[in-house]
Design an enzyme around this catalytic site. Sequence first.
Site, short mmCIF file in Angstrom:
data_model
loop_
_atom_site.label_atom_id
_atom_site.label_comp_id
_atom_site.label_asym_id
_atom_site.label_seq_id
_atom_site.Cartn_x
_atom_site.Cartn_y
_atom_site.Cartn_z
N ASN A 7 -8.16 -56.84 -100.11
CA ASN A 7 -8.81 -56.57 -98.83
C ASN A 7 -7.71 -56.27 -97.81
OD1 ASN A 7 -8.05 -58.91 -97.11
ND2 ASN A 7 -9.20 -60.12 -98.61
N ARG A 25 -18.04 -55.41 -101.46
CA ARG A 25 -17.87 -56.23 -102.66
C ARG A 25 -19.15 -56.30 -103.50
NH1 ARG A 25 -13.52 -59.65 -102.59
NH2 ARG A 25 -11.80 -58.70 -101.46
N HIS A 67 -16.88 -59.03 -96.43
CA HIS A 67 -17.94 -59.94 -96.91
C HIS A 67 -18.84 -60.22 -95.71
CE1 HIS A 67 -15.46 -61.90 -100.40
NE2 HIS A 67 -16.43 -61.18 -100.92
N CYS A 118 -15.52 -69.34 -95.55
CA CYS A 118 -15.17 -68.92 -96.92
C CYS A 118 -14.62 -70.07 -97.74
CB CYS A 118 -14.06 -67.88 -96.94
SG CYS A 118 -14.20 -66.54 -95.85
N1 ARG Z 1 -8.71 -63.06 -100.76
C1 ARG Z 1 -10.10 -63.33 -100.95
C2 ARG Z 1 -10.81 -62.06 -101.41
O1 ARG Z 1 -10.45 -61.01 -100.97
C3 ARG Z 1 -10.73 -63.85 -99.69
C4 ARG Z 1 -12.16 -64.23 -99.85
C5 ARG Z 1 -12.81 -64.68 -98.58
N2 ARG Z 1 -14.11 -65.12 -98.84
C6 ARG Z 1 -15.20 -64.89 -98.10
N3 ARG Z 1 -16.30 -65.47 -98.44
N4 ARG Z 1 -15.18 -64.05 -97.09
O2 ARG Z 1 -11.72 -62.07 -102.21
#
Ligand code: ARG
Length: 285
Positions: free
Chosen positions: A31, A149, A178, A274
């Site tokens: 990300n 995602r 997200h 998160c």
């Molecule tokens: N580095 C993780 C990813 O890119 C961070 C996830 C953050 N989670 C969230 N529920 N926003 O998947």
Amino acid sequence: MAETTSPMIERTVPRLLMCEPTFFEVSYVINPWMTDHVHDTTSERARRQWDALRDTVSRHADVALQPPVEGLPDMPFTANAGLVFGNTFVPSRFRYPERQGEEAHDRDWFARHGFDIVDLPDTVFFEGAGDALFDRGVSRRLWMGHGHRSDADAAPALARLLDVEVLPLKLSDPRFYHLDTCFCPLANGYLLYFPGAFDPLALALIERHVPPGQRIAVHEHDALDFACNAVNLGRVVILNRTSAELRARLEGAGFMVVEVALDEFMKSGGAAKCLTLRLDEIAGA
Ligand code: ARG
């Protein structure tokens, strides 16, 4: 003298899942937040910040811990393990191979803790409570983010599996990849969100379902501080950071704001919400 406390009034304590950041680091880029931070996190600082979050959450909820696994640096982001609804757990199907190794550990933890595991079709990407958030005002209504995602196809599949109404929201800004980075249903039907992260149809859907007086739209600077990535436990809203202006609006709506600095985790693209997963999402609430 008559008994003054009624056995009918049962105070339920929320339950959340967290995972210690023992192996947390930024070791790949999936990300935009991670881009400039590969091998740039400090484990002591991450540990201190995570401990502060766990201590704060523990004052208002029970915290269960999932064991961390070496080589899976994003496991502390338990929101992405899957979606909990009553006793049902729908495991995530991660888009990127970097996180797919988490799936077996998540299934295992939930199976060992008595959840019924219900699977989405294996052709659908879905990143759990990171992209699927229950409305706090209307029961059995699930808001689902897609476009980065999770796949749009996860929406009808979840509606069928869980017998809930699913309102799909297309996300349009890669920084808010997200749904829980830009959208947070709060108690009493309030909604904390960043309008700039949604495509026009998604915004129209939000505006159709949430009355103006309940919508707390944040400015970009608060959104970039992950103010929407908040843990709401009753009146309490736990978040990384808020402007004085947003704090005043939340307090005006009856909330108590608690800031816990989580900048080490923001390097990986996540903050308070998160790092937690509600284990007690119930059918009626
Ligand atoms: N580095 C993780 C990813 O890119 C961070 C996830 C953050 N989670 C969230 N529920 N926003 O998947």
